[in-house]
Design a protein around this motif. Structure first.
Motif, PDB file in Angstrom:
ATOM      1  N   CYS A  91      -5.698  11.191  -4.072  1.00  0.00           N
ATOM      2  CA  CYS A  91      -4.703  10.186  -4.491  1.00  0.00           C
ATOM      3  C   CYS A  91      -4.762   9.918  -5.999  1.00  0.00           C
ATOM      4  O   CYS A  91      -3.731   9.742  -6.649  1.00  0.00           O
ATOM      5  CB  CYS A  91      -4.923   8.895  -3.709  1.00  0.00           C
ATOM      6  SG  CYS A  91      -4.560   9.067  -1.961  1.00  0.00           S
TER       7      CYS A  91
ATOM      8  N   PHE B 214      -3.064  12.623  -7.859  1.00  0.00           N
ATOM      9  CA  PHE B 214      -1.614  12.533  -7.700  1.00  0.00           C
ATOM     10  C   PHE B 214      -1.033  11.427  -8.571  1.00  0.00           C
ATOM     11  O   PHE B 214      -0.009  11.611  -9.232  1.00  0.00           O
ATOM     12  CB  PHE B 214      -1.253  12.284  -6.217  1.00  0.00           C
ATOM     13  CG  PHE B 214       0.223  12.181  -6.016  1.00  0.00           C
ATOM     14  CD1 PHE B 214       1.022  13.323  -6.030  1.00  0.00           C
ATOM     15  CD2 PHE B 214       0.843  10.942  -5.847  1.00  0.00           C
ATOM     16  CE1 PHE B 214       2.402  13.222  -5.882  1.00  0.00           C
ATOM     17  CE2 PHE B 214       2.215  10.854  -5.697  1.00  0.00           C
ATOM     18  CZ  PHE B 214       2.991  11.989  -5.722  1.00  0.00           C
ATOM     19  N   ARG B 215      -1.695  10.289  -8.576  1.00  0.00           N
ATOM     20  CA  ARG B 215      -1.179   9.163  -9.362  1.00  0.00           C
ATOM     21  C   ARG B 215      -1.218   9.467 -10.864  1.00  0.00           C
ATOM     22  O   ARG B 215      -0.325   9.061 -11.604  1.00  0.00           O
ATOM     23  CB  ARG B 215      -1.964   7.885  -9.043  1.00  0.00           C
ATOM     24  CG  ARG B 215      -1.476   7.271  -7.742  1.00  0.00           C
ATOM     25  CD  ARG B 215      -2.489   6.392  -7.064  1.00  0.00           C
ATOM     26  NE  ARG B 215      -2.189   6.307  -5.649  1.00  0.00           N
ATOM     27  CZ  ARG B 215      -1.828   5.184  -5.033  1.00  0.00           C
ATOM     28  NH1 ARG B 215      -1.763   4.072  -5.684  1.00  0.00           N
ATOM     29  NH2 ARG B 215      -1.546   5.199  -3.743  1.00  0.00           N
TER      30      ARG B 215
ATOM     31  N   TRP C 190       0.960  19.048  -4.716  1.00  0.00           N
ATOM     32  CA  TRP C 190       1.382  17.657  -4.559  1.00  0.00           C
ATOM     33  C   TRP C 190       2.173  17.485  -3.264  1.00  0.00           C
ATOM     34  O   TRP C 190       2.031  16.483  -2.575  1.00  0.00           O
ATOM     35  CB  TRP C 190       2.232  17.192  -5.752  1.00  0.00           C
ATOM     36  CG  TRP C 190       1.642  17.475  -7.097  1.00  0.00           C
ATOM     37  CD1 TRP C 190       2.214  18.138  -8.121  1.00  0.00           C
ATOM     38  CD2 TRP C 190       0.338  17.091  -7.565  1.00  0.00           C
ATOM     39  NE1 TRP C 190       1.382  18.212  -9.199  1.00  0.00           N
ATOM     40  CE2 TRP C 190       0.212  17.568  -8.884  1.00  0.00           C
ATOM     41  CE3 TRP C 190      -0.740  16.404  -6.993  1.00  0.00           C
ATOM     42  CZ2 TRP C 190      -0.932  17.396  -9.644  1.00  0.00           C
ATOM     43  CZ3 TRP C 190      -1.881  16.224  -7.753  1.00  0.00           C
ATOM     44  CH2 TRP C 190      -1.970  16.717  -9.065  1.00  0.00           C
TER      45      TRP C 190
ATOM     46  N   LEU D 163       1.343  14.884  -0.302  1.00  0.00           N
ATOM     47  CA  LEU D 163       2.279  13.866   0.176  1.00  0.00           C
ATOM     48  C   LEU D 163       2.499  13.949   1.681  1.00  0.00           C
ATOM     49  O   LEU D 163       2.728  12.927   2.342  1.00  0.00           O
ATOM     50  CB  LEU D 163       3.628  13.999  -0.549  1.00  0.00           C
ATOM     51  CG  LEU D 163       3.629  13.627  -2.035  1.00  0.00           C
ATOM     52  CD1 LEU D 163       5.041  13.645  -2.587  1.00  0.00           C
ATOM     53  CD2 LEU D 163       3.014  12.249  -2.272  1.00  0.00           C
TER      54      LEU D 163
ATOM     55  N   CYS E 283      -0.369  11.984   3.026  1.00  0.00           N
ATOM     56  CA  CYS E 283      -0.714  10.644   2.476  1.00  0.00           C
ATOM     57  C   CYS E 283       0.545   9.782   2.396  1.00  0.00           C
ATOM     58  O   CYS E 283       1.383   9.964   1.490  1.00  0.00           O
ATOM     59  CB  CYS E 283      -1.364  10.788   1.106  1.00  0.00           C
ATOM     60  SG  CYS E 283      -1.795   9.195   0.381  1.00  0.00           S
TER      61      CYS E 283
ATOM     62  N   CYS F 242       0.899   7.547  -0.989  1.00  0.00           N
ATOM     63  CA  CYS F 242       1.342   8.304  -2.174  1.00  0.00           C
ATOM     64  C   CYS F 242       2.801   8.718  -2.017  1.00  0.00           C
ATOM     65  O   CYS F 242       3.547   8.776  -3.000  1.00  0.00           O
ATOM     66  CB  CYS F 242       0.466   9.540  -2.399  1.00  0.00           C
ATOM     67  SG  CYS F 242      -1.143   9.123  -3.107  1.00  0.00           S
TER      68      CYS F 242
ATOM     69  N   GLU G 181       5.675   7.766  -4.637  1.00  0.00           N
ATOM     70  CA  GLU G 181       6.514   8.790  -5.286  1.00  0.00           C
ATOM     71  C   GLU G 181       7.996   8.446  -5.129  1.00  0.00           C
ATOM     72  O   GLU G 181       8.782   8.578  -6.064  1.00  0.00           O
ATOM     73  CB  GLU G 181       6.204  10.161  -4.668  1.00  0.00           C
ATOM     74  CG  GLU G 181       6.688  11.337  -5.482  1.00  0.00           C
ATOM     75  CD  GLU G 181       8.148  11.693  -5.202  1.00  0.00           C
ATOM     76  OE1 GLU G 181       8.787  12.260  -6.112  1.00  0.00           O
ATOM     77  OE2 GLU G 181       8.651  11.415  -4.109  1.00  0.00           O
TER      78      GLU G 181
END
Lengths: 185, 172
Positions: free
Chosen positions: B5, B8-9, B27, B31, B34, B37, B41
């Motif tokens: 996470c 990704f952030r 990514w 996603l 998760c 996330c 997004e």
């Protein structure tokens, strides 16, 4: 600008005509609803005119111009803050673009994405970002400048701009979240 | 590549979301697994698009002419400025100093003249008085024709002197 340096005032007229929309929208996006936008835009062009003899084409003209715009806006914001400190009544009338968290449950349900209220909220959210984040976001989102160009306007590094943009986007997303979620429902 | 996470952030903060943008494979995989996330997004996309709702404004019709007029007005004042203010101030100061100097000379000359006149007038009375006193004391001498000739007295003056002498002697 070089023609203007040689005394061609017609070139100044062309310059104003070409950049008026860009400058005015930059000011509106940076300042929110505060201040007289056209007066500020006029002052930007007058500063360009005054600086015509000292101008050196070392950087892109637009970079130099954006720097003038944001310096002027930041000065205006500081003056505005001082005025608001003196006049508490002015701050309470809700026209200063300040962030005012609203309970999304109390918002009208219909067509919020398209609504004037969302426009106002977006404007207020952008206007309340810290100044450097705001400059970075406005130049990135609305002018499509690269991080290197934004760094030149701000007089900082690309790495710093990357960080500013990330934080600006986080702030915008967090502050708009109640309205965006409401719009979806 | 396995992403979490935080990765990704961090990536989310750096990307510039565009409509219909395809996410890179690592990514997308993240996603899918998760939900938080994925929601983030989506919100990021929406917030970015919401920024487009910022209305575009247009300058009023006379804006260009107004700015050009203001700039040319400033330029005209700028041309006058170098000769203008500084030299006008210097010239005005010099003129004032000149006038003050002349006034001072004129008034002091008048005062001196008046003082001199007063001094002469003050001196004149005692001198006349002394001369007359001297004349009275030396009437005998003056009546002498030799002395009268030296003093270049007219016959009338000499006659008058004699008359005075006679009166003087009659009185004694």
């Amino acid at each position: 600008m070089l023609r203007l340096q040689r005394g061609d005032t017609g070139a100044f007229e062309e310059l104003v005509a070409h950049y008026q929309g860009i400058i005015l929208n930059l000011i509106v996006r940076f300042m929110g609803r505060r201040g007289s936008r056209e007066d500020l835009a006029q002052e930007v062009f007058l500063r360009v005119f005054r600086a015509r003899r000292d101008y050196r084409p070392e950087a892109r003209f637009s970079t130099w111009l954006y720097r003038i715009v944001f310096n002027l806006c930041i000065n205006e914001n500081q003056r505005d803050r001082r005025r608001r400190t003196v006049s508490l009544d002015g701050a309470a009338d809700g026209r200063d673009g300040s962030w005012d968290p609203v309970d999304p449950a109390g918002l009208p349900p219909e067509g919020l994405v398209e609504s004037e209220e969302l426009h106002e909220r977006v404007r207020a959210v952008v206007a309340e970002l810290p100044e450097s984040q705001r400059v970075a976001l406005v130049l990135d989102k609305y002018e499509g400048l690269s991080q290197r160009e934004i760094a030149a306007v701000l007089g900082t590094t690309e790495k710093a701009v990357k960080s500013l943009l990330a934080r600006a986007r986080d702030n915008v997303r967090d502050r708009l979240m109640p309205y965006l979620r409401r719009a979806e429902s | 590549m396995k992403v979490d996470c935080d990765d990704f952030r961090n990536w989310l903060g750096e990307r510039r979301p565009e409509p219909g943008q395809m996410l890179p494979e690592p990514w997308r995989q993240h996603l899918q697994s998760c939900a938080s996330c994925r929601e983030l997004e989506e919100l990021d996309q929406e917030a970015w698009q919401a920024l487009d709702s910022h209305p575009v404004v247009h300058a009023s019709p006379g804006f260009v002419a107004r700015v050009v007029r203001a700039a040319l007005g400033e330029a005209a004042r700028e041309r006058l400025r170098p000769i203008g203010r500084r030299w006008l101030l210097i010239a005005a100061a010099a003129l004032l100093l000149g006038i003050a100097g002349l006034w001072s000379l004129w008034t002091s000359a008048g005062e001196e003249e008046a003082q001199e006149l007063a001094r002469l007038e003050a001196q004149q009375l005692p001198e006349d008085f002394l001369r007359h006193l001297d004349l009275l004391e030396n009437l005998d001498l003056l009546a002498d024709e030799g002395v009268a000739a030296v003093l270049d007295l007219t016959s009338d003056e000499l006659a008058a002197l004699h008359a005075v002498e006679a009166m003087d002697e009659g009185g004694r």
